[in-house]
Design an enzyme around this catalytic site. Structure first.
Site, PDB file in Angstrom:
ATOM      1  N   LEU A 132       0.821  -1.218   0.000  1.00  0.00           N
ATOM      2  CA  LEU A 132       0.000   0.000   0.000  1.00  0.00           C
ATOM      3  C   LEU A 132       0.850   1.260   0.000  1.00  0.00           C
ATOM      4  O   LEU A 132       0.357   2.337  -0.316  1.00  0.00           O
ATOM      5  CB  LEU A 132      -0.930   0.007   1.221  1.00  0.00           C
ATOM      6  N   GLY A 133       2.101   1.153   0.377  1.00  0.00           N
ATOM      7  CA  GLY A 133       2.959   2.337   0.414  1.00  0.00           C
ATOM      8  C   GLY A 133       4.046   2.177   1.451  1.00  0.00           C
ATOM      9  O   GLY A 133       4.186   1.126   2.083  1.00  0.00           O
ATOM     10  N   GLY A 147       5.866   3.998   4.857  1.00  0.00           N
ATOM     11  CA  GLY A 147       5.646   4.949   5.933  1.00  0.00           C
ATOM     12  C   GLY A 147       6.956   5.430   6.518  1.00  0.00           C
ATOM     13  O   GLY A 147       8.018   5.304   5.910  1.00  0.00           O
ATOM     14  N   PHE A 168       8.576   4.299   9.178  1.00  0.00           N
ATOM     15  CA  PHE A 168       9.481   3.294   9.726  1.00  0.00           C
ATOM     16  C   PHE A 168       9.654   2.092   8.812  1.00  0.00           C
ATOM     17  O   PHE A 168      10.474   1.240   9.079  1.00  0.00           O
ATOM     18  CB  PHE A 168       8.973   2.801  11.082  1.00  0.00           C
ATOM     19  N   GLY A 169       8.893   1.986   7.781  1.00  0.00           N
ATOM     20  CA  GLY A 169       8.989   0.816   6.936  1.00  0.00           C
ATOM     21  C   GLY A 169       7.962   0.856   5.839  1.00  0.00           C
ATOM     22  O   GLY A 169       7.755   1.884   5.209  1.00  0.00           O
ATOM     23  N   TYR A 228      -7.877  -1.111   7.983  1.00  0.00           N
ATOM     24  CA  TYR A 228      -7.645  -0.792   6.572  1.00  0.00           C
ATOM     25  C   TYR A 228      -8.708   0.190   6.093  1.00  0.00           C
ATOM     26  O   TYR A 228      -9.906   0.008   6.351  1.00  0.00           O
ATOM     27  CB  TYR A 228      -7.695  -2.069   5.739  1.00  0.00           C
ATOM     28  N   ASN A 236      -6.384   8.418   1.391  1.00  0.00           N
ATOM     29  CA  ASN A 236      -6.347   9.595   2.263  1.00  0.00           C
ATOM     30  C   ASN A 236      -7.395  10.618   1.849  1.00  0.00           C
ATOM     31  O   ASN A 236      -7.875  10.641   0.712  1.00  0.00           O
ATOM     32  CB  ASN A 236      -4.947  10.213   2.298  1.00  0.00           C
ATOM     33  N   ASP A 255       0.847  16.750  13.415  1.00  0.00           N
ATOM     34  CA  ASP A 255       0.886  16.740  11.940  1.00  0.00           C
ATOM     35  C   ASP A 255      -0.509  16.470  11.392  1.00  0.00           C
ATOM     36  O   ASP A 255      -0.706  15.638  10.517  1.00  0.00           O
ATOM     37  CB  ASP A 255       1.874  15.692  11.438  1.00  0.00           C
TER      38      ASP A 255
END
Length: 821
Positions: A487-488, A490, A492-493, A566, A571, A626
């Site tokens: 899915l993408g 982030g 950290f991983g 999920y 977004n 954020d």
């Protein structure tokens, strides 16, 4: 004789064919020469001007009468016939004219009694101006004059400027397409985008058409500007067209890159001058500092293990990048010797290079030292012998210790375990009156490291060797988890889609689609610590309908998997943009019909859900820091869920915040006190919520469009705020303005926002559909915050007292209220 170089005024009209400008006046001056020579009569008039294009043939006629002999000169030099110059009677012909043929020509007719001279000005120049739009002030034009009797269909006058058809430019750049053309009568030009008429309202900010330059100019391009642009040039005798393809490339996020080898080590004598140079390459605007490593109480490091640093030079409002990239040290002393660091950072991260300055004694002092070389040599030899003896003793002791305590690996199991405590940061509340987030380095989780005793592997070979303590409440079996497509990526991983069977305890045999966060193959120990910290934070916060909830984790017998909810619709920012009506600004495809029609109540409901989610996070003492549409996910049932609230961010080292994956600078969502003072509270989250509301009611618009970051700091300091979106009620806009109050304590709480939005949502009906076909209003910094008294340059919000310096990281300089990022 009159000097023509001072008094001739030339008006040159660019033409495709030869044209002649007749003199408007003449002045006759008689000059008496030596008695033995006949008097010469000069026909001193405004020179006739001939203009020709390169390569054309030029013919000049001498209009003097009764000329027995005619002689020609160019710039005062006699002109004779050659392979390009032909002299026939009163005519001068130049074949294949070049710019070198330009100049002042004169023909002199010699008679028996007197002589007479006639002047001509020849100008050989291109018919097409080479000036770009950046040089508009030079008056050059791309129009080509035609003989009124020579009717002609449109034609291209400069195909060299049209050879480049594909234009790939970074976002926010200016793009210019040119189609220089001619014809008689003068043709007209119009532009098409993707085969359809290109109108001003098709893009935010519109565009410029320079007819005199046959050009189309688009400033601050965005990805929605991608496409084919066709110029159509036509008159009554015909039509021609030319197509350009524009590709807008999103900027690649990367921390600053420093040129290798700079700054370089330097040495100088006492009283001399030295300079260090640091070359910085950064897509985003970098912030550069020069730092010197210093000592305090005889130590270079503090109790926390960090070095003592002193900022020597930092970028200010009026400082250029070239000025800050060079550090000058005048009148050097011995105290100036040491390590100097060039540190550059942007919103992605920081980079630094160091160099050493060696200070040598002045020539006079050097003589004093060399006066007694015997003592110096003796001292050097003694120190050398002592160091060698210490090394020998140390080696002997180490070998003796290893011999007596050497373990018997043959009697031990193949795998050993070492318990390693990783400190995890979490947010705590300092006091009941303050909601500022601080750091706690209390170890929350013990992580056991597996060590192989049969191989020569390093002790901490990789994070895949770590074992986490099992938490029965959240542990989920690996065999019931099926990983799917990525899915993408982030912080950290990476994140992948997965199917988890039985994760819903009410339906133990049913598969549920989930998202799984995991580490990359090249993850570091810090990445593991960050991911574990995020997981622990989500455990402490608990569950709520409007936040992304933790569902479980796989911590045993394999890599760490963090299982979360999920959200199938992605977004919020892209969700809103995909539902814009055709023709609206920022629309990526004006021919696409949105799948769903958004109503005013839908947008209010979206805002209300997010306010509830933030109210819950605030009740759990969690500060997001954020909050933006890019960090809100939308489920299949259009439920808004706040994401990334559990990230373990070090707020004391927040000078350079990580840029988001879509390349947007977080500073446009940050409150002034967070931007300038690094103070993060629930009230700073309220400011960000106001910007999030603006994003929602502009259907995914970019905040402060077209405003540079440096200018944004100045506007915020002066009290300017974004204008009301075109499809937003006054009541909702005033709610945004309340969120943007300069004084944090005067902003509403999330509880108050929930109550107000609940009331507005109750009074709103589904019939209130948005008229989104109208263009969004442009941002204009013309609406100062008149309700706030904190807009002056001396206000404490924007000009705070300096905070204690933190080593190794750049500080925001409070210079005229501006910060360079």
């Amino acid at each position: 004789m009159v000097s023509w170089g001072r008094f001739i005024c030339l008006v040159v009209v660019t033409m495709a064919t030869l044209s002649l400008a007749r003199p408007s006046f003449s002045l006759v001056e008689d000059t008496t020469l030596e008695p033995e020579e006949p008097p010469t009569k000069y026909q001193i008039s405004q020179p006739e001007v001939y203009v020709a294009a390169p390569g054309e043939s030029l013919e000049v006629r001498c209009l003097l009468k009764d000329a027995a002999v005619i002689s020609w000169t160019k710039d005062g030099v006699h002109l004779g016939p050659n392979n390009r110059t032909v002299l026939i009677g009163e005519y001068l012909q130049i074949k294949g004219a070049t710019p070198r043929d330009s100049g002042l020509y004169a023909c002199t007719a010699s008679r028996t009694v007197d002589s007479e001279t006639w002047y001509f000005m020849v100008n050989v120049t291109d018919a097409i101006s080479s000036g770009d739009d950046e040089d508009d002030t030079d008056g050059a034009e791309d129009f080509v004059s035609e003989n009124s009797n020579n009717k002609r269909a449109p034609y291209w006058t400069n195909t060299e400027k049209m050879e480049k058809r594909l234009h790939a430019v970074p976002a926010a750049n200016t793009v210019k397409f040119r189609c220089p053309a001619g014809g008689n009568p003068m043709p007209t030009m119009r532009w098409l985008k993707n085969g359809k008429e290109f109108k001003q309202e098709h893009r935010i900010g519109g565009y410029k058409v320079r007819n005199q330059h046959w050009s189309l100019i688009m400033e601050s391009v965005v990805p929605s500007d991608k496409g084919n642009y066709t110029c159509v040039v036509e008159n009554e005798y015909g039509s021609i067209n030319h197509t350009y393809h524009l590709d807008v490339v999103e900027r690649s996020p990367h921390r600053p890159i420093l040129q290798a080898g700079l700054p370089a080590n330097a040495s100088t004598v006492v009283g001399g001058d030295v300079e260090f140079v640091c070359k910085v390459y950064s897509d985003a605007q970098p912030h550069i500092q020069w730092i010197k490593h210093v000592e305090k109480n005889g130590s270079k490091y503090g109790p926390d293990g960090l070095p003592y640093l002193k900022v020597l030079k930092a970028a200010g409002v009026n400082t250029t990048d070239k000025e800050i990239e060079v550090l000058y040290i005048r009148n050097v002393t011995f105290e100036d010797a040491g390590e100097y660091t060039c540190l550059a950072g942007n919103s992605i991260g920081i980079s630094f290079h160091s160099a050493w300055l060696t200070v040598l004694p002045a020539p006079g002092r050097e003589k004093e030292i060399t006066a007694s070389p015997d003592y110096l040599e003796i001292a050097i030899y003694c120190i050398g012998v002592f160091l060698i003896a210490c090394m020998v003793v140390t080696v002997i002791l180490c070998r003796m210790k290893n011999t007596t305590k050497k373990p018997d690996f043959s009697s031990q199991p193949a795998v050993h375990k070492l318990t390693k405590r990783i400190p995890l940061r979490r947010q705590v509340t300092v006091s009941a009156e303050s909601s500022s987030s601080m750091n706690s380095n209390t170890p929350l989780v013990r992580i056991t490291t597996r060590l192989s005793s049969t191989a020569d592997t390093p002790m901490l070979a990789g994070v895949s060797e770590y074992e986490l303590p099992e938490d029965p409440k959240w542990e989920f079996p690996r065999d019931k988890l099926t990983l799917g497509k990525p899915l993408g990526e982030g912080c950290f991983g990476q994140v992948v889609m997965a199917e988890a069977v039985g994760i819903d305890k009410d339906k133990p045999k049913e598969a549920v689609t989930v998202a799984v966060k995991m580490l990359k193959d090249d993850a570091t120990e810090k990445d593991l610590s960050d991911l574990v910290s995020e997981m622990e934070m989500m455990k402490m916060i608990g569950k709520h309908k409007n936040i992304i909830n933790l569902l479980g984790a796989c911590t045993q017998d394999g890599p760490l998997y963090v299982i979360v909810e999920y959200a199938s619709k992605g977004n919020l920012r892209e969700y809103l943009r995909a539902r814009r009506p055709p023709g609206m600004e920022y629309s990526y495809d004006i021919n696409r019909v949105p799948e769903e029609q958004m109503t005013f109540k839908d947008l209010v409901s979206c805002t209300y859900q997010l306010a509830r989610g933030m109210e819950y996070l605030a009740s759990q003492k969690c500060i997001h820091r954020d909050l933006a549409a890019r960090n809100v996910l939308v489920t299949e049932n259009n439920v808004m869920k706040i994401a990334d609230f559990g990230l373990a961010r070090d707020i004391n080292n927040i000078d350079y915040y990580k840029k988001t994956t879509n390349g947007r600078l977080p500073v446009k969502w940050m409150a002034p006190e967070a931007l300038f003072d690094r103070v993060y509270t629930h009230q700073s989250d309220v400011w960000s919520f106001g910007v999030l509301m603006w994003e929602i009611f502009t259907l995914g618009g970019s905040p402060y469009p077209g405003i540079p970051v440096e200018e944004l700091f100045k506007l915020l300091k002066e009290g300017h705020r974004m204008d009301k979106p075109a499809n937003c009620t006054n009541e909702l806009y005033m709610m945004m303005r309340d969120c943007w109050h300069a004084v944090p304590s005067q902003r509403p709480t999330f509880k108050q926002l929930v109550e107000d939005l609940d009331r507005i949502l109750t009074l709103t009906t589904n019939e209130e559909y948005l008229d989104l076909s109208q263009p969004l209003e442009q941002y204009s910094p013309s609406y100062p915050d008149t309700r706030s008294s904190c807009s002056s340059g001396d206000d404490s919000v924007f000009s705070p007292d300096p905070m204690p310096y933190e080593p190794c990281l750049p500080q925001y300089p409070h210079i005229n209220g501006s910060v360079k990022t």
